[in-house]
Design a protein around this motif. Sequence first.
Motif, mmCIF file in Angstrom:
data_model
loop_
_atom_site.group_PDB
_atom_site.id
_atom_site.type_symbol
_atom_site.label_atom_id
_atom_site.label_comp_id
_atom_site.label_asym_id
_atom_site.label_seq_id
_atom_site.Cartn_x
_atom_site.Cartn_y
_atom_site.Cartn_z
ATOM 1 N N LEU A 118 5.155 11.435 6.785
ATOM 2 C CA LEU A 118 6.607 11.315 6.980
ATOM 3 C C LEU A 118 7.307 12.615 6.587
ATOM 4 O O LEU A 118 8.268 13.031 7.224
ATOM 5 N N THR A 119 6.816 13.240 5.549
ATOM 6 C CA THR A 119 7.440 14.495 5.097
ATOM 7 C C THR A 119 7.370 15.552 6.195
ATOM 8 O O THR A 119 8.342 16.265 6.438
ATOM 9 N N THR A 120 6.238 15.631 6.844
ATOM 10 C CA THR A 120 6.131 16.636 7.903
ATOM 11 C C THR A 120 7.012 16.263 9.093
ATOM 12 O O THR A 120 7.624 17.131 9.714
ATOM 13 N N VAL A 121 7.098 14.981 9.401
ATOM 14 C CA VAL A 121 7.986 14.548 10.492
ATOM 15 C C VAL A 121 9.434 14.889 10.148
ATOM 16 O O VAL A 121 10.196 15.373 10.996
ATOM 17 N N MET A 122 9.788 14.671 8.906
ATOM 18 C CA MET A 122 11.155 14.982 8.482
ATOM 19 C C MET A 122 11.438 16.471 8.632
ATOM 20 O O MET A 122 12.514 16.863 9.078
ATOM 21 N N ALA A 123 10.473 17.281 8.246
ATOM 22 C CA ALA A 123 10.676 18.739 8.335
ATOM 23 C C ALA A 123 10.901 19.152 9.787
ATOM 24 O O ALA A 123 11.762 19.968 10.084
ATOM 25 N N ILE A 124 10.126 18.563 10.691
ATOM 26 C CA ILE A 124 10.306 18.896 12.115
ATOM 27 C C ILE A 124 11.655 18.385 12.594
ATOM 28 O O ILE A 124 12.367 19.056 13.338
ATOM 29 N N VAL A 167 19.949 31.956 15.650
ATOM 30 C CA VAL A 167 19.984 31.298 14.333
ATOM 31 C C VAL A 167 19.323 29.927 14.425
ATOM 32 O O VAL A 167 18.505 29.548 13.581
ATOM 33 N N THR A 168 19.663 29.190 15.469
ATOM 34 C CA THR A 168 19.086 27.851 15.642
ATOM 35 C C THR A 168 17.590 27.935 15.865
ATOM 36 O O THR A 168 16.821 27.154 15.295
ATOM 37 N N ALA A 169 17.177 28.866 16.693
ATOM 38 C CA ALA A 169 15.745 29.001 16.987
ATOM 39 C C ALA A 169 14.964 29.360 15.726
ATOM 40 O O ALA A 169 13.892 28.805 15.467
ATOM 41 N N VAL A 170 15.504 30.266 14.928
ATOM 42 C CA VAL A 170 14.834 30.645 13.675
ATOM 43 C C VAL A 170 14.741 29.433 12.756
ATOM 44 O O VAL A 170 13.719 29.181 12.121
ATOM 45 N N LEU A 175 11.283 27.930 11.547
ATOM 46 C CA LEU A 175 11.001 27.897 10.104
ATOM 47 C C LEU A 175 10.625 26.503 9.642
ATOM 48 O O LEU A 175 9.686 26.326 8.860
ATOM 49 N N PHE A 176 11.375 25.533 10.102
ATOM 50 C CA PHE A 176 11.093 24.167 9.637
ATOM 51 C C PHE A 176 9.813 23.612 10.252
ATOM 52 O O PHE A 176 9.130 22.783 9.637
ATOM 53 N N ALA A 186 6.752 22.405 8.018
ATOM 54 C CA ALA A 186 6.042 21.139 8.207
ATOM 55 C C ALA A 186 4.534 21.357 8.138
ATOM 56 O O ALA A 186 3.810 20.601 7.475
ATOM 57 N N ASP A 187 4.061 22.396 8.813
ATOM 58 C CA ASP A 187 2.620 22.678 8.800
ATOM 59 C C ASP A 187 2.142 23.054 7.413
ATOM 60 O O ASP A 187 1.096 22.575 6.940
ATOM 61 N N VAL A 188 2.923 23.891 6.762
ATOM 62 C CA VAL A 188 2.512 24.364 5.431
ATOM 63 C C VAL A 188 2.537 23.203 4.437
ATOM 64 O O VAL A 188 1.638 23.055 3.604
#
Lengths: 321, 553
Positions: free
Chosen positions: A246-252, A295-298, A302-303, A307-309
Amino acid sequence: MGTFAARRIAYSIPVLIVASILVFVFVRQTSDPLAHLRTSRDPTVIQRERVRLGLDKPLTTQYVRWAKDFARGKWGESEVSRRSVGTEIRSKFWNTVQLIIWAMVLSAIIAVAIGVYSASRQYSTLDYTFTGLSFMGLSMPTPWFALMAIQLLVFEPRQILHLGEPIFYSVGLHSAINHGFVDYLRHLALPVLTLSVQLVAGWSRYQRSSMLDVMSADYVRTARAKGVPRRQVLIKHGLRNALIPLTTVMAIDIGGLFAGLIVTETIFSWPGMGQLLVSSLLQGDTAILLPWLMVTAVFVVLFNLLADVLYGVLDPRIRLA
Amino acid sequence: MRATRRSLVLVCVLVCLGLIAAACGDKHKAAKGEEGGKVVKGGTLVLAAEQEPDCTDWIGSCSGSSWGYWTMGSPTLPRAFDVNADSQYVPSPVLSGEPTLDKGPPQKVTYRIKSDAVWSDGQPITSHDIKYTWDQIAHGKDIYDKTGYEKIRDVDDKDPRVAVATFSEPFAAWKDLFGAFYGILPSHLLEGKDRSALTKNGYTWSGNAWKIDHWTKGQEVKLVPNPKWWGKKPNLDAVVFKFITDTAAEFQAYKTGQALGGYPQPQIGGETQLKSATGINFKPSEGLSYEGIWFNAEKPPLNEKAVRQALGYSTDREAIVAQINKPYKPDSSVLQSFFPPGIDRKYAKDSYDKYTRDLKKVDQLMTGAGWAKGADGIWAKKGQRASLTISTTAGNKAREIVEQLLQSQWKEAGFELKTNNTKAGTLFGEWLPKGTFQVAMYAQVPTPDPGQCVIWCSKNIPGPANNNSGQNFTRLKSDALDKTWGPADTELDESKRADLTKAGIDALAEDVPALPLYPKLTIVVWSRTIGGPVDDDFTLGPFWNMHLWFLKK
């Protein structure tokens, strides 16, 4: 992990460049930053502005000029308002981040609670209820929900209870008269609720599924067999491990949320990045649109990387290559 | 566990009660007053603004925003002339009387400034301010519109209360100068400095009833009374314009009391929302903006006058007005010239009133010009069918309805009409200037001045001579139009000027480069808690007399 992150960032750069070219060309071809001057009675103003903004140059020259300035940190001025692009984006960015943070926190708390309860009381009446509500939440159009929220939570209570002011507000960040924290929360409530509906609907399903997987694992069965209290098994052993996906889904989703706030911000007149995008698009103001995109793309990149990290950090069994 | 659950429930109940109490508690803070029409002082009025201005450098090219002017420019800038509800130019409170016109040559206009007219810092408003404003506009870079100002040769400011503007050539629209969107700027604060940098993001000076307290970008602008205003002092403590760009959200704001007034764009079907909303007044008005159908007189078959006239007789403009305007304003009528109600009627003439739907006249005109109806009922001549394409801004519901009406009306009359709509930027930026259209439908927003050479004279057809910047998109070269509208821009005698404009309208009705349809409506919305003379002004907007408004209980 450092190599992994560096490689991911390096892959992102050509993606960002291609995206910026496509948006630049698309916006230039479809919008007119001089539209607001077309009704001017001065026949020379259009030509003057075309030269000032470099619109008389070929498209490639215009793009290269912008890209060079952007890379050097010179984001320039809005083609329409002449305000600093950096200042515009910074102020709107913070307003959007506030919405995201509140929505994320609220949604995470509710989604985890629902997911844990549903998994622990699988096939109960409440589990089916939450399932039904989740599907409703996922299928509900955001603008419809926002307007219904305004009708039911702003308009109707005021009418029924004969209040001088609504309990919740649907316009802007704060009232004209009162700028306190409670006033801020009363303005925040409905936009956050609108954003949270779909987040809670999706995340609660993830959490439920993840909890069910974890609860059927051998180590959980062992813990219960050892006599560990049910509550402790659920929280310490089950939830902790079930939170990883869930944490990774949230990050994405944070990355996606950043770009998807347009409707919410427009309906609630929330002065954020979404509103900035709409006004810049309508005016054909590429001076703002392109940095907005970058800015949005970065942010999204990043997020996604986070998520991967995070997955690798939270689950020691995973090694990032 | 039970204690925890009980505590949680108790906390939720307390929070709810607190919110309701907050909503009740503010009842008497936002509005003070008594019932009835008695004027009372105090209170903050919150209004909705549909657009946020890009900048407040009013003479710069980043301006040109009507909303910016209505919310910040008009309440704070001193002006030479105002335009009243009868479309008459009247001297503003800055002047001690009507400016005098010396027709010359050279033309001279003398402005006399009131002795008690001061800026918000107490400094007098002087003739040097008028001179400074002229100089900035006529000689500045990146100026929105220099029309008229570049025709002033000099401004004499020897007498601080008297400014004499001398023109290098006659300019009939002199009453538009130092008024409308520009006003008069404070030289003592701006001269010698970067005017654009100092004004574009808001300013705190004023020469009118209000001054800007703050402008929070993307959120609101707040106005407070100018303590040095020499006229009738505002009744309110403050006015706040909240920027609400979404129309649905705007209507919700009116219904929920978060905005007590505004100036929304009329929407198709929107009148039912307004009529059903309790506690709200609304008033539709016809002002300066009007909708028209514009023919490209260079493209066949519209290069034939008979075809253009026939299209005039093919169109049931009453039916169009009934669909678009009458739901809001039942007494709205067809526009019979290119002078909407916001322009002084002494210059107008209803020459287009002969163009009512008359299919017999259509037949007469077309057969007289050598056309004959084909088997499909569409006129044809030498192998060319009378098939036309109309273009307008995409996504505009009202215009789409008009297009549908035109298609059926014109088909019955023997003309085939197809649609090819596009974005506003493409229409106004490409197709109209380049002439790559056949028929277009869009609105014009003239000033109250009756001069219209800019859209009718041959010299203003976009081309190499004017760097493709002319605005005569109909491209009709007509001596009759040039000989009337050209001199109307320079004739200083008002009655001679009126004769010229009337003759010009006759010439338009004869040559038919375009068809006027209807004046576009403006709608003022205000809560019944607002007292005072709420009304629209065609140039200054609906907030022009906010200083006379007050909040009832």
